[in-house]
Motif scaffolding. Structure first.
Motif, short mmCIF file in Angstrom:
data_model
loop_
_atom_site.label_atom_id
_atom_site.label_comp_id
_atom_site.label_asym_id
_atom_site.label_seq_id
_atom_site.Cartn_x
_atom_site.Cartn_y
_atom_site.Cartn_z
N UNK A 123 4.00 5.69 -5.58
CA UNK A 123 3.92 5.74 -7.04
C UNK A 123 2.94 6.81 -7.49
N UNK A 124 1.79 6.90 -6.81
CA UNK A 124 0.80 7.94 -7.15
C UNK A 124 1.37 9.32 -6.88
N UNK A 125 2.10 9.48 -5.80
CA UNK A 125 2.72 10.76 -5.49
C UNK A 125 3.76 11.13 -6.55
N UNK A 126 4.53 10.15 -7.00
CA UNK A 126 5.51 10.38 -8.06
C UNK A 126 4.86 10.82 -9.35
N UNK A 127 3.72 10.21 -9.69
CA UNK A 127 2.99 10.63 -10.90
C UNK A 127 2.53 12.07 -10.76
N UNK A 128 2.06 12.46 -9.59
CA UNK A 128 1.62 13.85 -9.35
C UNK A 128 2.78 14.83 -9.50
N UNK A 129 3.92 14.47 -8.95
CA UNK A 129 5.10 15.35 -9.06
C UNK A 129 5.53 15.52 -10.51
N UNK A 130 5.46 14.43 -11.30
CA UNK A 130 5.82 14.54 -12.71
C UNK A 130 4.86 15.45 -13.45
N UNK A 131 3.59 15.44 -13.05
CA UNK A 131 2.60 16.31 -13.70
C UNK A 131 2.95 17.78 -13.48
N UNK B 68 0.83 -1.21 0.00
CA UNK B 68 0.00 0.00 0.00
C UNK B 68 0.86 1.25 0.00
N UNK B 69 1.93 1.24 0.76
CA UNK B 69 2.84 2.38 0.80
C UNK B 69 3.50 2.60 -0.56
N UNK B 70 3.90 1.52 -1.22
CA UNK B 70 4.51 1.63 -2.55
C UNK B 70 3.52 2.22 -3.55
N UNK B 71 2.27 1.80 -3.49
CA UNK B 71 1.24 2.33 -4.39
C UNK B 71 1.03 3.82 -4.14
N UNK B 72 1.03 4.23 -2.87
CA UNK B 72 0.87 5.65 -2.56
C UNK B 72 2.07 6.47 -3.04
#
Length: 97
Positions: A77-85, A71-75
Motif C-alpha cells: 500500500x505504501x509503495x502504491x501511494x509512492x507510485x501515485x505521487x 506487513x506485506x500488504x502495508x508495504x
C-alpha cells in the motif's frame, strides 16, 4: 491414535465427548513442532488447527504467517501511494506534502 469416547465433556450438557482424540507423536516430533509454531502459540493448538483445517477444508493461517501477510500488504500500500505521487503534477504534489 486413540479416542476417549467415554470421558465426560466439561460442559453443562453432560453429554459424552466423542470428539476428543489423543495423538502419540514420534520421537523428535514435539521439538520440530515447537520450532515451527509462533512463540505465542502452543504446539497442541497448532496441531488442533492443522487437523481442523484438514477435516473442514478451511484455510486458517497461523498468527506468524498472518502477521507477515499484513506487513506485506502495508508495504505494498505504501509503495502504491509512492507510485501515485510520481503521476501527480508538481503543484498537486506540493499541496499534499
Amino acid at each position: 491414535m486413540t479416542s476417549s469416547a467415554h470421558t465426560q465433556r466439561s460442559s453443562n450438557n453432560d453429554h459424552l465427548s466423542e470428539d476428543r482424540i489423543t495423538l502419540r507423536l514420534r520421537a523428535g516430533d514435539r521439538a520440530q513442532i515447537s520450532e515451527r509454531v509462533h512463540p505465542a502459540m502452543k504446539p497442541g493448538s497448532e496441531l488442533a488447527m492443522l487437523i481442523d483445517n484438514h477435516v473442514h477444508g478451511l484455510v486458517m493461517l497461523p498468527p506468524n504467517e498472518l502477521a507477515q501477510i499484513k506487513a506485506t500488504c502495508a508495504q505494498l500500500a505504501a509503495l502504491g501511494r509512492r507510485f501515485r505521487m510520481f503521476g501527480l503534477s508538481n503543484s498537486v504534489r506540493s499541496a499534499l506534502e
